[in-house]
Design a protein around this motif. Structure first.
Motif, PDB file in Angstrom:
ATOM      1  N   ARG A  18     -32.282  65.341  78.948  1.00 24.61           N
ATOM      2  CA  ARG A  18     -31.381  66.471  79.187  1.00 24.61           C
ATOM      3  C   ARG A  18     -30.496  66.730  77.969  1.00 24.61           C
ATOM      4  O   ARG A  18     -30.199  67.882  77.636  1.00 24.61           O
ATOM      5  CB  ARG A  18     -30.532  66.218  80.428  1.00 24.61           C
ATOM      6  CG  ARG A  18     -31.256  66.443  81.758  1.00 24.61           C
ATOM      7  CD  ARG A  18     -31.893  67.798  81.845  1.00 24.61           C
ATOM      8  NE  ARG A  18     -32.189  68.199  83.214  1.00 24.61           N
ATOM      9  CZ  ARG A  18     -32.870  69.295  83.544  1.00 24.61           C
ATOM     10  NH1 ARG A  18     -33.334  70.090  82.589  1.00 24.61           N
ATOM     11  NH2 ARG A  18     -33.106  69.606  84.793  1.00 24.61           N
ATOM     12  N   THR A  48     -38.772  68.255  86.066  1.00 27.50           N
ATOM     13  CA  THR A  48     -37.610  68.735  86.821  1.00 27.50           C
ATOM     14  C   THR A  48     -37.971  70.026  87.547  1.00 27.50           C
ATOM     15  O   THR A  48     -39.005  70.650  87.242  1.00 27.50           O
ATOM     16  CB  THR A  48     -36.424  69.015  85.881  1.00 27.50           C
ATOM     17  OG1 THR A  48     -36.776  70.110  85.018  1.00 27.50           O
ATOM     18  CG2 THR A  48     -36.079  67.793  85.037  1.00 27.50           C
ATOM     19  N   PRO A  49     -37.138  70.467  88.511  1.00 25.15           N
ATOM     20  CA  PRO A  49     -37.427  71.731  89.192  1.00 25.15           C
ATOM     21  C   PRO A  49     -37.486  72.931  88.253  1.00 25.15           C
ATOM     22  O   PRO A  49     -38.135  73.933  88.587  1.00 25.15           O
ATOM     23  CB  PRO A  49     -36.258  71.854  90.182  1.00 25.15           C
ATOM     24  CG  PRO A  49     -35.854  70.445  90.464  1.00 25.15           C
ATOM     25  CD  PRO A  49     -36.023  69.742  89.155  1.00 25.15           C
ATOM     26  N   ASP A  50     -36.829  72.852  87.097  1.00 20.85           N
ATOM     27  CA  ASP A  50     -36.899  73.974  86.156  1.00 20.85           C
ATOM     28  C   ASP A  50     -38.064  73.825  85.182  1.00 20.85           C
ATOM     29  O   ASP A  50     -38.145  74.536  84.181  1.00 20.85           O
ATOM     30  CB  ASP A  50     -35.575  74.123  85.395  1.00 20.85           C
ATOM     31  CG  ASP A  50     -35.163  72.858  84.667  1.00 20.85           C
ATOM     32  OD1 ASP A  50     -34.742  71.919  85.358  1.00 20.85           O
ATOM     33  OD2 ASP A  50     -35.249  72.812  83.426  1.00 20.85           O
ATOM     34  N   ALA A 150     -31.297  69.466  91.985  1.00 20.70           N
ATOM     35  CA  ALA A 150     -31.056  70.866  91.604  1.00 20.70           C
ATOM     36  C   ALA A 150     -29.816  71.363  92.364  1.00 20.70           C
ATOM     37  O   ALA A 150     -29.535  70.895  93.462  1.00 20.70           O
ATOM     38  CB  ALA A 150     -32.269  71.734  91.944  1.00 20.70           C
ATOM     39  N   PRO A 151     -29.051  72.295  91.808  1.00 19.97           N
ATOM     40  CA  PRO A 151     -29.223  72.898  90.484  1.00 19.97           C
ATOM     41  C   PRO A 151     -28.858  71.953  89.334  1.00 19.97           C
ATOM     42  O   PRO A 151     -29.261  72.177  88.212  1.00 19.97           O
ATOM     43  CB  PRO A 151     -28.295  74.102  90.509  1.00 19.97           C
ATOM     44  CG  PRO A 151     -27.221  73.716  91.485  1.00 19.97           C
ATOM     45  CD  PRO A 151     -27.911  72.906  92.536  1.00 19.97           C
ATOM     46  N   SER A 153     -29.070  68.089  87.672  1.00 21.79           N
ATOM     47  CA  SER A 153     -29.894  66.872  87.766  1.00 21.79           C
ATOM     48  C   SER A 153     -29.083  65.692  88.262  1.00 21.79           C
ATOM     49  O   SER A 153     -29.624  64.780  88.898  1.00 21.79           O
ATOM     50  CB  SER A 153     -30.498  66.534  86.398  1.00 21.79           C
ATOM     51  OG  SER A 153     -31.486  67.462  86.035  1.00 21.79           O
ATOM     52  N   LEU A 180     -27.215  70.180  82.217  1.00 23.01           N
ATOM     53  CA  LEU A 180     -27.352  70.127  83.673  1.00 23.01           C
ATOM     54  C   LEU A 180     -26.990  68.763  84.250  1.00 23.01           C
ATOM     55  O   LEU A 180     -27.565  68.288  85.220  1.00 23.01           O
ATOM     56  CB  LEU A 180     -28.782  70.506  84.110  1.00 23.01           C
ATOM     57  CG  LEU A 180     -29.202  71.950  83.799  1.00 23.01           C
ATOM     58  CD1 LEU A 180     -30.636  72.194  84.237  1.00 23.01           C
ATOM     59  CD2 LEU A 180     -28.267  72.952  84.475  1.00 23.01           C
ATOM     60  N   ILE A 253     -26.000  68.863  93.915  1.00 22.04           N
ATOM     61  CA  ILE A 253     -27.219  68.086  93.705  1.00 22.04           C
ATOM     62  C   ILE A 253     -27.966  67.987  95.030  1.00 22.04           C
ATOM     63  O   ILE A 253     -27.528  67.284  95.937  1.00 22.04           O
ATOM     64  CB  ILE A 253     -26.916  66.668  93.191  1.00 22.04           C
ATOM     65  CG1 ILE A 253     -26.011  66.706  91.966  1.00 22.04           C
ATOM     66  CG2 ILE A 253     -28.210  65.933  92.852  1.00 22.04           C
ATOM     67  CD1 ILE A 253     -25.494  65.345  91.556  1.00 22.04           C
ATOM     68  N   GLU A 256     -35.042  68.918  95.476  1.00 22.23           N
ATOM     69  CA  GLU A 256     -35.860  70.130  95.481  1.00 22.23           C
ATOM     70  C   GLU A 256     -37.278  69.757  95.082  1.00 22.23           C
ATOM     71  O   GLU A 256     -37.595  69.656  93.888  1.00 22.23           O
ATOM     72  CB  GLU A 256     -35.285  71.168  94.511  1.00 22.23           C
ATOM     73  CG  GLU A 256     -35.946  72.522  94.634  1.00 22.23           C
ATOM     74  CD  GLU A 256     -35.087  73.615  94.025  1.00 22.23           C
ATOM     75  OE1 GLU A 256     -35.650  74.421  93.283  1.00 22.23           O
ATOM     76  OE2 GLU A 256     -33.876  73.656  94.302  1.00 22.23           O
ATOM     77  N   PHE A 258     -40.883  69.779  93.829  1.00 22.92           N
ATOM     78  CA  PHE A 258     -41.536  70.746  92.957  1.00 22.92           C
ATOM     79  C   PHE A 258     -43.001  70.396  92.720  1.00 22.92           C
ATOM     80  O   PHE A 258     -43.647  70.991  91.865  1.00 22.92           O
ATOM     81  CB  PHE A 258     -40.800  70.864  91.610  1.00 22.92           C
ATOM     82  CG  PHE A 258     -40.510  69.554  90.935  1.00 22.92           C
ATOM     83  CD1 PHE A 258     -41.404  69.002  90.039  1.00 22.92           C
ATOM     84  CD2 PHE A 258     -39.338  68.875  91.199  1.00 22.92           C
ATOM     85  CE1 PHE A 258     -41.133  67.794  89.423  1.00 22.92           C
ATOM     86  CE2 PHE A 258     -39.052  67.679  90.569  1.00 22.92           C
ATOM     87  CZ  PHE A 258     -39.960  67.130  89.686  1.00 22.92           C
TER      88      PHE A 258
END
Length: 340
Positions: A18, A48-50, A150-151, A153, A180, A253, A256, A258
């Motif tokens: 990150r 990660t979710p992103d 998420a949103p 970490s 994040l 947090i 999520e 993915f």
């Protein structure tokens, strides 16, 4: 500042990744064995979710490979607590440009579960910082870590040990928050770490009996936590309340999913799954047992959880090989023996 991540596993890998994703160019990963080889050859992949992010970062197997450390280095200790003493002994004497050693001059941040590493570090390091790690992360395979939060970490409360804050803590926080990772700077970081310790009393249950989903397992954790709270109260140790923790994290947090992978367990569960041969129970349930003995509070529940987690690690068992019913029976038998 350059960040030297000592222990680039799940937590260390996500922190390093990150930071790199946020554009912080000075990050060095420290790893061993197959993890070192994968990071060296393929880079660090953070899922990660992103999206998945791969970072080609410098990686070393130990302090000798870095030679003289920089005066602006920040050491992030992210090994398991049972490995802290060896890491501190290896990094503390390293020379720093301009003179002196890492232990004398550099900030060391303990990004670990439990409350013992800060005390171990302060024996030799003069600038020690605690970090309360609320960071769901999984070591997937060598070179790959996953962070499903998420949103954000994770949330990483940060402060001087044993108390206080300073400009270094605020500078570290600012860098982390670009990636994040919320990093509140607090004067009472150990109050947050003791609260996390209470939550981590579930780790041994999860490791020995599997991810906590049954009412029976959750009830056992509540018993272990109540015992832990009684011990901390008797010892006069302050800890953040569950309501305060919940309000602070709020909905910042959440898990999520993915991909189609089932959710795994926490750090102790992962240790058994990987066949690491050691587990952090001595510094989680064992911390409660230690304080209980010092302050005259029986701790049969955490004693049993510590013993069975240690036994599973020694014998190389996989996570979840003992049923929750068997674990509860062992705890109940120990509690009955104390009453008798």
């Amino acid at each position: 500042m350059r960040y030297v991540i000592i222990g680039a596993g799940a937590v260390g890998g996500v922190i390093g990744g990150r930071l790199a994703q946020a554009g912080h160019g000075d990050v060095v990963l420290v790893a061993r064995g197959s993890q070192y080889e994968a990071l060296r050859d393929k880079g660090l992949r953070v899922e990660t979710p992103d999206g998945p992010h791969t970072h080609q970062l410098p990686v070393v197997a130990g302090p000798e490979a870095l030679g003289t450390l920089r005066a602006d280095d920040v050491l992030i200790l992210a090994v398991k607590t049972q490995d802290s003493a060896a890491a501190l002994a290896a990094w503390g004497p390293r020379p720093v440009e301009g003179g002196g050693t890492a232990a004398l001059r550099l900030p060391l941040v303990c990004a670990q579960n439990g409350v013992e590493s800060e005390r171990l570090a302060l024996r030799t390091f003069q600038r020690v910082y605690g970090m309360c790690v609320w960071l769901p992360a999984t070591f997937v395979e060598p070179g790959v870590v996953r962070a499903p939060g998420a949103p954000l970490s994770g949330m990483l409360h940060l402060g001087r040990y044993p108390s206080g804050s300073d400009e270094t803590a605020r500078a570290i926080s600012a860098d982390l928050e670009k990636g994040l990772l919320e990093a509140p700077v607090v004067d009472d970081v150990m109050r947050w770490k003791y609260a996390k310790l209470l939550a981590n009393l579930a780790n041994s249950i999860e490791a020995v009996s599997g991810v906590l989903t049954s009412e029976e397992g959750i009830a056992l954790f509540r018993r272990a936590r109540a015992e832990g709270e009684a011990v901390l109260d008797a010892a006069g140790v302050a800890y953040a309340s569950q309501d305060e923790e919940k309000a602070t994290r709020a909905d910042k947090i959440t898990f999520e999913p993915f991909d189609s992978s089932p959710r795994g367990g926490g750090s102790s569960w992962q240790s058994l799954q990987r066949g690491a041969g050691s587990i952090e129970a001595d510094y989680l349930n064992g911390e409660i047992a230690l304080l209980g003995r010092l302050h005259g509070v029986p701790t049969p529940i955490n004693d049993v959880l510590q013993e069975l987690a240690d036994e599973a690690a020694r014998e190389g068992r996989s996570a979840g090989e003992t049923s929750v019913a068997e674990l509860v029976a062992a705890v109940d038998a120990r509690c009955a023996a104390i009453v008798d």
